[in-house]
Structure formats: structure tokens, C-alpha cells
Design a protein around this motif. Structure first.
Motif, PDB file in Angstrom:
ATOM      1  N   ILE A   1      -6.230   3.352  13.516  1.00  0.00           N
ATOM      2  CA  ILE A   1      -5.499   3.822  12.329  1.00  0.00           C
ATOM      3  C   ILE A   1      -4.848   2.631  11.621  1.00  0.00           C
ATOM      4  O   ILE A   1      -4.932   2.491  10.392  1.00  0.00           O
ATOM      5  N   MET A   2      -4.190   1.771  12.411  1.00  0.00           N
ATOM      6  CA  MET A   2      -3.448   0.668  11.790  1.00  0.00           C
ATOM      7  C   MET A   2      -4.404  -0.343  11.161  1.00  0.00           C
ATOM      8  O   MET A   2      -4.103  -0.922  10.113  1.00  0.00           O
ATOM      9  N   ALA A   3      -5.558  -0.560  11.766  1.00  0.00           N
ATOM     10  CA  ALA A   3      -6.534  -1.474  11.155  1.00  0.00           C
ATOM     11  C   ALA A   3      -6.958  -0.925   9.788  1.00  0.00           C
ATOM     12  O   ALA A   3      -7.040  -1.672   8.794  1.00  0.00           O
ATOM     13  N   ASP A   4      -7.191   0.381   9.719  1.00  0.00           N
ATOM     14  CA  ASP A   4      -7.585   0.986   8.443  1.00  0.00           C
ATOM     15  C   ASP A   4      -6.468   0.860   7.404  1.00  0.00           C
ATOM     16  O   ASP A   4      -6.720   0.545   6.238  1.00  0.00           O
ATOM     17  N   VAL A   5      -5.242   1.133   7.850  1.00  0.00           N
ATOM     18  CA  VAL A   5      -4.132   1.092   6.888  1.00  0.00           C
ATOM     19  C   VAL A   5      -3.903  -0.334   6.400  1.00  0.00           C
ATOM     20  O   VAL A   5      -3.695  -0.566   5.198  1.00  0.00           O
ATOM     21  N   VAL A   6      -3.954  -1.294   7.319  1.00  0.00           N
ATOM     22  CA  VAL A   6      -3.695  -2.678   6.913  1.00  0.00           C
ATOM     23  C   VAL A   6      -4.817  -3.172   5.986  1.00  0.00           C
ATOM     24  O   VAL A   6      -4.562  -3.791   4.952  1.00  0.00           O
ATOM     25  N   ILE A   7      -6.056  -2.856   6.324  1.00  0.00           N
ATOM     26  CA  ILE A   7      -7.170  -3.391   5.533  1.00  0.00           C
ATOM     27  C   ILE A   7      -7.392  -2.586   4.238  1.00  0.00           C
ATOM     28  O   ILE A   7      -7.561  -3.158   3.162  1.00  0.00           O
ATOM     29  N   ASP A   8      -7.375  -1.256   4.363  1.00  0.00           N
ATOM     30  CA  ASP A   8      -7.725  -0.422   3.199  1.00  0.00           C
ATOM     31  C   ASP A   8      -6.509   0.144   2.473  1.00  0.00           C
ATOM     32  O   ASP A   8      -6.659   0.760   1.413  1.00  0.00           O
ATOM     33  N   GLY A   9      -5.347   0.052   3.118  1.00  0.00           N
ATOM     34  CA  GLY A   9      -4.163   0.674   2.533  1.00  0.00           C
ATOM     35  C   GLY A   9      -4.104   2.167   2.778  1.00  0.00           C
ATOM     36  O   GLY A   9      -3.228   2.849   2.273  1.00  0.00           O
ATOM     37  N   ARG A  10      -5.035   2.698   3.554  1.00  0.00           N
ATOM     38  CA  ARG A  10      -5.031   4.147   3.801  1.00  0.00           C
ATOM     39  C   ARG A  10      -5.819   4.485   5.068  1.00  0.00           C
ATOM     40  O   ARG A  10      -6.633   3.686   5.549  1.00  0.00           O
ATOM     41  N   SER A  11      -5.529   5.680   5.593  1.00  0.00           N
ATOM     42  CA  SER A  11      -6.318   6.250   6.690  1.00  0.00           C
ATOM     43  C   SER A  11      -6.206   7.756   6.555  1.00  0.00           C
ATOM     44  O   SER A  11      -5.138   8.271   6.210  1.00  0.00           O
TER      45      SER A  11
END
Ligand SMILES: Cc1cc2nc3c(=O)[nH]c(=O)nc-3n(C[C@H](O)[C@H](O)[C@H](O)COP(=O)(O)OP(=O)(O)OC[C@H]3O[C@@H](n4cnc5c(N)ncnc54)[C@H](O)[C@@H]3O)c2cc1C
Length: 381
Positions: free
Chosen positions: A346-356
Motif C-alpha cells: 500500500i505504502m509503495a503505491d501511495v508514495v509512487i502514485d499518490g494513491r492506492s
């Protein structure tokens, strides 16, 4: 001193930080990833934990989260290219019910778990005693059992992640304490004991130590540190497979693959970051152990230990981007070992894409403490 630069800085190389760094590496975006940790490998909450991973929770959100995590643990050797595996002892959890009311509550949990595909079931006391004959029969009227629950070696989990993170090109440095964070235009500068590091994005995974990094940036975190205590016995012949839980005492017992038996008792203690043992814990922990497994009363205790865990008022994590752009937080509120595979993603998605799209991100916000929309989980120990 001019700052070193990186694209993404992860602070904390416990289960959360390393899992997030690995998932970020998996995304192969080409971003430079650096992980800094104040301590040494495994000298943290993850290395001190009871290592339990279970799907037997009360809320749909928790059940779903742990189901995903366990699916990852089952496949971790392949996913992380760690051929000897992470010692996933998947022999189930027995949650012991001391009376009919507790068993009725457990039945409601099992119904929710079954509806989500978790193969948990209610057992009579006799059925539970067939699985673990050493149990004190006077302590239970029944139990629940889920054969997919179990334990994972914290050291092998961290080692598997650390090696995979390294292969993905991320740099992990131990013995480097981040002493402060400052916003500088579109970047964040981390002051460290080895010089400043400037990054476009910073993910804080320092568990109970997060408030002191975020408070100077104007972000107050409702997170406290509370000691949690455990002991381990001398090795004994393989005796029982499942982990045992007496939820009313916060008791968790697990026989490790090499024979030693670990017991954790979680209780309300004064908030503290200390790792000092409490004089009254050993008689409490040993007493509950002997009461639960009287046939094993002859076992000697080899050591006991205490380590802080992060506490929030609903004992649920805080995940997401903070009010400072580019600053992210992932703090577990206790069950961070078992949630680490999925929270890392989840955090990888949020950090990279700004969302999850993961429901845990929408639920485990910092804002919920201001709005009062807390999400207490009944099956925390
Ligand atoms: C006795 C006990 C039993 C437990 N049993 C279970 C269990 O059965 N199942 C379960 O899921 N969970 C369990 N837990 C909880 C679990 O251990 C934690 O929730 C989890 O390990 C948190 O992982 P983390 O990566 O967030 O934190 P940690 O593993 O503590 O890692 C945080 C890292 O941040 C680093 N750090 C802190 N401040 C700084 C700084 N300023 N600069 C740089 N680095 C910094 C630290 O050195 C540390 O390595 C247990 C805990 C204890 C103590």
C-alpha cells in the motif's frame, strides 16, 4: 555540508520500512531508494516480536488485510527469491474460549471470517484437546481454529526483505539516526548523524518513534510507546503445532520449530520507550504459561525481554501522506509484523502514485482521530 540526494528516503528498516522499500523496488520506476536505520539489523520491534500471523480477527478490514498478508507469506520464498524460506510454521491458531459468552463472540467472528473465505471453525473443548493434549482442560469450553494461521521467523523475514531490497538496487544503511526533517521547497531534508539527505519523498516507518520526527513539522501524532513483554523456554521436543491464545489475559504461546516455547503477555503498562524488564512480568508470564500447559511446568525459562510497541487509541495503524507534501507515514499500532507484507505494498503505491485503492488506506487515516471515526478491533491482544 551539502546534502546527499535520493528520490525516496525510507526511515526505519523494520518490517514496515523494508517491506515498503521492496515493493517500491518491484515497481521498477528507476527511482533511487535509500533506507536509513538508527540501529542494527533486527534490533527493533520486528526482531523482538512474537512472530504471530493470523486471519482470526473480528473486523472485516482486519480479516481481509491479514488474509492478503498470509497469502504473501505463503509465497515469500518465491517472491523474494529466498529459497530456504522464512520458516512459515503454518499450523494454525487455537483461540481458547473460557466460557459460553466468549465462545458466542468467537462464533460471530468465525461467521465473518468464513464469509470472507477464511477456513476457521469452532471446536468443542474435546476437539481442541485432541489437537493440544497438554492444554489444561479446566480453562476452556471450546475454541476456534484456523489452520492457515501461524508464525514466521522475524529474522528470516527481515533478512529475505533486506537481500531482495539490495538486489532491487535500494541502499540500506544501519547506524544512521535521522535527527530531524525539514521541508525545503519541493523536497524534504533529513538531518542525520552521518550528514543530511535530501529527498523528494520521505516515508517514515519508525513505529513508536515517529512523533518526535513529525512534531517539529507541525504534525501531532496520537501515537505512544508501550512496552510489550515476552519470554522463551529451553527447547523441548515438538509438542504442539498451533499457537495458543487466551485473549482475556493477552496471552500468546508458540512452540518454535527448534523446540523453544515463546510466551507473550500483552497488558496495559505505563507508556514508556524503555526496554527494561518489569519485575512482576516473569511471575505473571510464567504463571499463565504453567496454568495453560501444566504438563510443561518443568521447562526452564531461558530469557525474557521487553520492547516498546506503538499504541493508538483504537489500536489500528496510521497510514498515508501527511500535511507536508512528499511526507508519508506508516505506523502499525502493534500488529505490524503480520501486516507488513500488505502495508508495504500500500505504502509503495501511495508514495509512487499518490494513491492506492486498498480499503486500509481510506480507513487508517490520521484524520480519524480528529473526527472520532475510530475503528477498534475486538481481537487485539
Ligand atoms: C513482545 C512483542 C510481541 C509481538 N508480537 C507480535 C505478533 O505476534 N504479531 C505481530 O504482527 N506483531 C507483533 N508485535 C508488534 C510488532 O513487533 C511491531 O508492530 C512491528 O515489528 C513494527 O514494525 P515496524 O517496522 O513498524 O517497526 P520496527 O521493527 O521497530 O522498526 C522501526 C525501525 O525504525 C528505526 N528508527 C527509529 N527511529 C529512527 C530514527 N530517528 N532514524 C532512523 N531510524 C529510526 C529503528 O531503529 C527500527 O529499526 C510484537 C511486539 C513485541 C514487542
Amino acid at each position: 555540508m551539502s546534502a546527499e540526494t535520493t528520490d525516496i528516503l525510507v526511515i526505519g528498516a523494520g518490517a514496515y520500512g523494508l517491506s515498503a522499500a521492496w515493493w517500491m523496488g518491484e515497481r521498477a520506476t528507476g527511482a533511487r531508494i535509500m533506507v536509513l536505520d538508527a540501529g542494527d539489523f533486527g534490533a527493533n520491534g520486528t526482531g523482538s516480536c512474537g512472530a504471530g500471523v493470523r486471519m482470526q480477527w473480528g473486523l472485516e478490514l482486519s480479516i481481509g488485510l491479514m488474509t492478503e498478508s498470509i497469502a504473501f507469506f505463503e509465497d515469500a520464498a518465491r517472491r523474494l527469491d529466498y529459497p530456504d524460506g522464512i520458516e512459515f510454521k503454518q499450523e494454525g491458531y487455537l483461540m481458547l474460549a473460557r466460557d459460553a459468552d466468549m465462545l458466542a463472540d468467537f462464533q460471530a467472528n468465525v461467521d465473518r471470517q468464513n464469509a470472507l473465505g477464511v477456513p476457521s471453525r469452532i471446536l468443542s473443548a474435546d476437539e481442541a484437546l485432541k489437537i493440544v493434549p497438554e492444554l489444561n482442560p479446566d480453562l476452556l469450553v471450546g475454541a476456534t481454529f484456523c489452520p492457515k494461521d501461524g508464525t514466521v521467523s522475524p529474522f528470516l523475514w527481515l533478512d529475505a526483505l533486506l537481500r531482495a531490497v539490495g538486489r532491487a538496487g535500494a541502499e540500506v544503511r544501519f547506524g544512521t539516526t535521522v535527527t530531524g526533517l525539514e521541508q525545503k521547497g519541493a523536497t524534504i531534508v533529513a538531518q542525520t548523524t552521518k550528514g543530511p539527505v535530501e529527498a523528494a519523498k520521505v516515508l517514515v516507518c519508525t513505529d513508536w518513534a515517529a512523533p518526535r520526527l513529525l512534531a517539529p513539522m507541525g504534525i501531532e501524532l496520537p501515537i505512544e510507546a508501550m512496552p510489550n513483554e515476552a519470554m522463551v523456554s529451553e527447547p523441548w521436543r515438538p509438542t504442539f503445532g498451533p499457537c495458543l491464545v487466551r485473549i482475556e489475559h493477552g496471552l500468546f504461546i508458540n512452540q518454535l520449530p527448534r523446540g523453544s516455547i515463546v510466551a507473550v503477555v500483552t497488558r496495559e503498562l505505563p507508556k514508556s520507550e524503555s526496554t527494561a524488564n518489569h519485575a512482576d512480568w516473569l511471575p505473571l508470564g510464567a504463571g499463565l504459561f504453567v496454568e495453560t500447559l501444566p504438563a510443561l511446568a518443568h521447562l526452564n525459562i531461558v530469557r525474557n525481554w521487553s520492547h516498546p510497541v506503538s499504541i493508538t487509541s483504537d489500536m489500528q495503524p496510521i497510514l498515508g501522506e501527511m500535511a507536508v507534501p512528499g511526507l508519508f507515514l506508516a505506523v502499525s499500532a502493534y500488529k505490524g509484523f503480520m501486516t507488513s507484507p500488505v502495508v508495504g505494498r500500500i505504502m509503495a503505491d501511495v508514495v509512487i502514485d499518490g494513491r492506492s485503492d486498498h480499503p486500509a488506506l481510506a480507513a487508517f487515516t490520521l484524520d480519524r482521530f480528529a473526527t472520532g471515526e475510530l475503528i477498534p478491533e475486538p481481537m487485539v491482544i
